[in-house]
Scaffold this motif. Structure first.
Motif, short mmCIF file in Angstrom:
data_model
loop_
_atom_site.label_atom_id
_atom_site.label_comp_id
_atom_site.label_asym_id
_atom_site.label_seq_id
_atom_site.Cartn_x
_atom_site.Cartn_y
_atom_site.Cartn_z
N ASP A 30 0.85 -1.29 -0.38
CA ASP A 30 -0.26 0.15 0.08
C ASP A 30 0.81 1.31 -0.07
N ASN A 31 2.31 1.03 -0.07
CA ASN A 31 3.00 2.13 -0.18
C ASN A 31 3.43 2.58 -1.44
N TYR A 32 3.91 3.81 -1.70
CA TYR A 32 4.36 4.19 -3.16
C TYR A 32 5.65 3.53 -3.29
N GLY A 33 5.96 3.12 -4.51
CA GLY A 33 7.37 2.71 -5.05
C GLY A 33 8.10 3.89 -5.64
N TYR A 34 9.46 4.14 -5.50
CA TYR A 34 9.93 5.21 -6.07
C TYR A 34 11.29 4.85 -7.01
N TYR A 35 12.50 4.71 -6.39
CA TYR A 35 13.47 4.24 -7.21
C TYR A 35 13.93 2.79 -7.19
N SER A 36 13.47 2.08 -8.40
CA SER A 36 13.51 0.69 -8.65
C SER A 36 14.93 0.20 -8.87
N TYR A 37 15.61 0.98 -9.78
CA TYR A 37 16.96 0.62 -10.11
C TYR A 37 17.98 2.01 -10.56
N ILE A 38 19.04 1.80 -10.30
CA ILE A 38 20.30 2.80 -10.56
C ILE A 38 21.17 2.35 -11.27
N ASN A 39 21.88 3.13 -12.55
CA ASN A 39 22.71 2.63 -13.08
C ASN A 39 23.72 3.90 -13.35
N ALA A 40 24.90 3.66 -13.17
CA ALA A 40 25.92 4.71 -13.19
C ALA A 40 27.15 4.52 -13.98
N GLY A 41 27.68 5.60 -14.45
CA GLY A 41 28.71 5.50 -15.34
C GLY A 41 29.27 6.43 -16.01
N GLY A 42 30.43 6.84 -16.33
CA GLY A 42 30.77 8.03 -17.44
C GLY A 42 30.39 9.28 -16.78
N ASN A 43 30.33 9.39 -15.52
CA ASN A 43 29.72 10.58 -14.64
C ASN A 43 28.31 10.91 -15.05
N TYR A 44 27.62 9.95 -15.55
CA TYR A 44 26.18 9.93 -15.55
C TYR A 44 25.53 8.88 -14.55
N VAL A 45 24.20 9.38 -14.36
CA VAL A 45 23.24 8.26 -13.23
C VAL A 45 22.09 8.24 -14.15
N LEU A 46 21.49 6.94 -14.19
CA LEU A 46 20.24 6.68 -14.70
C LEU A 46 19.37 6.16 -13.51
N ALA A 47 18.29 6.80 -13.31
CA ALA A 47 17.37 6.46 -12.10
C ALA A 47 16.00 5.88 -12.66
N GLN A 48 15.61 4.75 -12.66
CA GLN A 48 14.59 4.11 -12.81
C GLN A 48 13.25 4.43 -11.83
N PHE A 94 18.99 0.29 -18.85
CA PHE A 94 20.62 0.11 -18.88
C PHE A 94 21.09 1.41 -19.52
N LEU A 95 22.10 1.95 -18.90
CA LEU A 95 22.84 3.12 -19.27
C LEU A 95 24.08 2.57 -20.09
N ASP A 96 24.04 3.31 -21.31
CA ASP A 96 25.08 2.86 -22.15
C ASP A 96 26.08 4.07 -22.16
N PRO A 97 27.14 4.57 -21.11
CA PRO A 97 27.86 5.73 -21.11
C PRO A 97 28.89 6.03 -22.31
N TYR A 98 29.00 4.82 -23.16
CA TYR A 98 30.05 4.70 -24.20
C TYR A 98 29.48 5.39 -25.32
N LYS A 99 28.29 5.09 -25.84
CA LYS A 99 27.70 5.47 -26.83
C LYS A 99 26.47 6.50 -26.56
N ARG A 100 26.13 6.65 -25.19
CA ARG A 100 25.36 7.90 -24.75
C ARG A 100 24.01 7.29 -25.09
N ARG A 101 23.37 6.07 -24.59
CA ARG A 101 22.23 5.35 -24.91
C ARG A 101 21.90 4.97 -23.68
N ILE A 102 20.30 4.67 -23.52
CA ILE A 102 19.50 4.02 -22.74
C ILE A 102 18.84 2.75 -23.24
N TYR A 103 18.99 1.48 -23.10
CA TYR A 103 18.57 0.69 -23.56
C TYR A 103 17.46 -0.07 -22.54
N TYR A 104 16.37 -0.69 -23.39
CA TYR A 104 15.28 -1.22 -22.57
C TYR A 104 14.51 -2.25 -23.78
#
Length: 345
Positions: A254-272, A320-330
């Motif tokens: 019955d609680n809210y869900g917030y940040y399920s996954y974190i991806n970091a690399g290449g000075n970037y952070v991807l928060a799901q 998924f964060l790809d810092p090499y090619k600046r992409r987010i995969y799913y």
């Protein structure tokens, strides 16, 4: 006669369930990061191989998908990172010396080396990826007490691993000398979570960028960062403070869900980011429309300054964060895996 007598009650139950399901689907709380959604184009790559992906790791040369194998087939599918052409598959499921029964992998490649971990016995298999095949170079066992399955595992450098457990612990481990360097519990980092509920309501996911550890909390609208020192021990100077006042300690979902996954690399952070109540994740018949797996993807810099938000209209398990090619995969969670999708940033 009995069926007729209960029809009104059944109808009321059905209407109430439908109403609750609709409420759950529409009731969303936004992230603490105030950004206008960014226009983006979703690119799609056709995948001819038959597999059910559950995880991904990559570097500049290779993209590897972990396949949910239920028999005795290969579990790692390797693609060319430049053109996403399929190259080969390897890592059979089984009890043999070069096989695994409960496969996971380190979330980072060391050069072109990939490290597989059998969660059943902490066996680690290290392979070097080439354009034609994966070559086994080392088999060893992690010298760990029984910690249950390791949740997320990263390389800090060529010898130091970092991983977390289902009990809320994060550990650093020296793979060369086979000993635990340091260990910390989420309750040491976050004030405001009752200790008796820390395992449940302190749920988190983390990632790593150099010696920065970025943590996203599942039941609190917060992402925070702490560091490793030069001996790869946790710096405990700063603590996050949260409030449990609005947390329902009796009904987890019955609680809210917030940040399920974190991806970091290449000075970037991807928060799901989720934002719905956790019960919306439940399948039919709890939710008449099935699970709601629609997330917002929030891109931040290493200082946790938000850069962009991408609200997906696709049900996904994780991105998924790809810092090499600046992409987010799913990929789509509810369809056969025939397309790998990505956003360029």
């Amino acid at each position: 006669m009995k069926v007729q007598r209960y029809l009104p009650q059944l109808f009321v139950t059905f209407v109430c369930a439908t109403f609750a399901s609709c409420q759950s689907a529409d009731d969303k709380t936004e992230s603490k990061y105030e950004l206008d959604p960014k226009d983006f184009i979703v690119m799609e790559v056709e995948i001819a191989e038959i597999l059910k992906p559950i995880d991904m790791t990559l570097n500049e040369n290779y993209l590897c998908l972990l396949h949910e194998e239920e028999s005795e087939g290969e579990q790692i599918f390797v693609f060319n990172a430049d053109n996403l052409n399929f190259l080969y598959k390897f890592a059979k499921r089984g009890p043999g010396p070069q096989e695994t029964l409960a496969l996971d992998f380190m979330k980072d490649l060391r050069g072109d080396s990939i490290d597989l971990i059998d969660q059943a016995n902490y066996k680690k298999l290290t392979y070097v990826l080439t354009p034609d095949s994966a070559r086994l170079v080392e088999t060893k066992y992690l010298d760990l007490p029984h910690l249950g399955p390791l949740q997320e595992s990263h390389w800090v450098n060529d010898s130091i691993m970092i991983f977390n457990t289902a009990h809320g612990d994060i550990l650093t481990y020296n793979d060369n000398t086979n000993y635990i360097v340091d260990r910390i519990n989420i309750s040491e980092l976050v004030e405001g979570i009752p200790k008796e509920s820390a395992n449940k309501y302190g749920a988190f996911n983390f990632s790593l960028d150099n010696k920065d550890i970025i943590v996203g909390l599942r039941f609190f609208n917060d992402i925070f960062k702490f560091k490793l020192d030069d001996q790869f021990k946790f710096i405990r100077e700063n603590r996050l403070s949260v409030s449990s006042d609005n947390i329902n300690m009796d009904e987890l979902y019955d609680n809210y869900g917030y940040y399920s996954y974190i991806n970091a690399g290449g000075n970037y952070v991807l928060a799901q980011y989720y934002g719905y109540k956790m019960k919306a994740l439940q399948p039919f018949p709890i939710n008449l429309n099935g699970s709601n797996l629609k997330y917002d993807l929030i891109l931040l810099d290493n200082n946790l300054k938000p850069l962009a938000i991408y609200p997906l209209n696709t049900d996904i398990l994780r991105a998924f964060l790809d810092p090499y090619k600046r992409r987010i995969y799913y990929w789509d969670a509810f369809k056969d895996f025939e397309q790998l999708k990505y956003i360029e940033f």
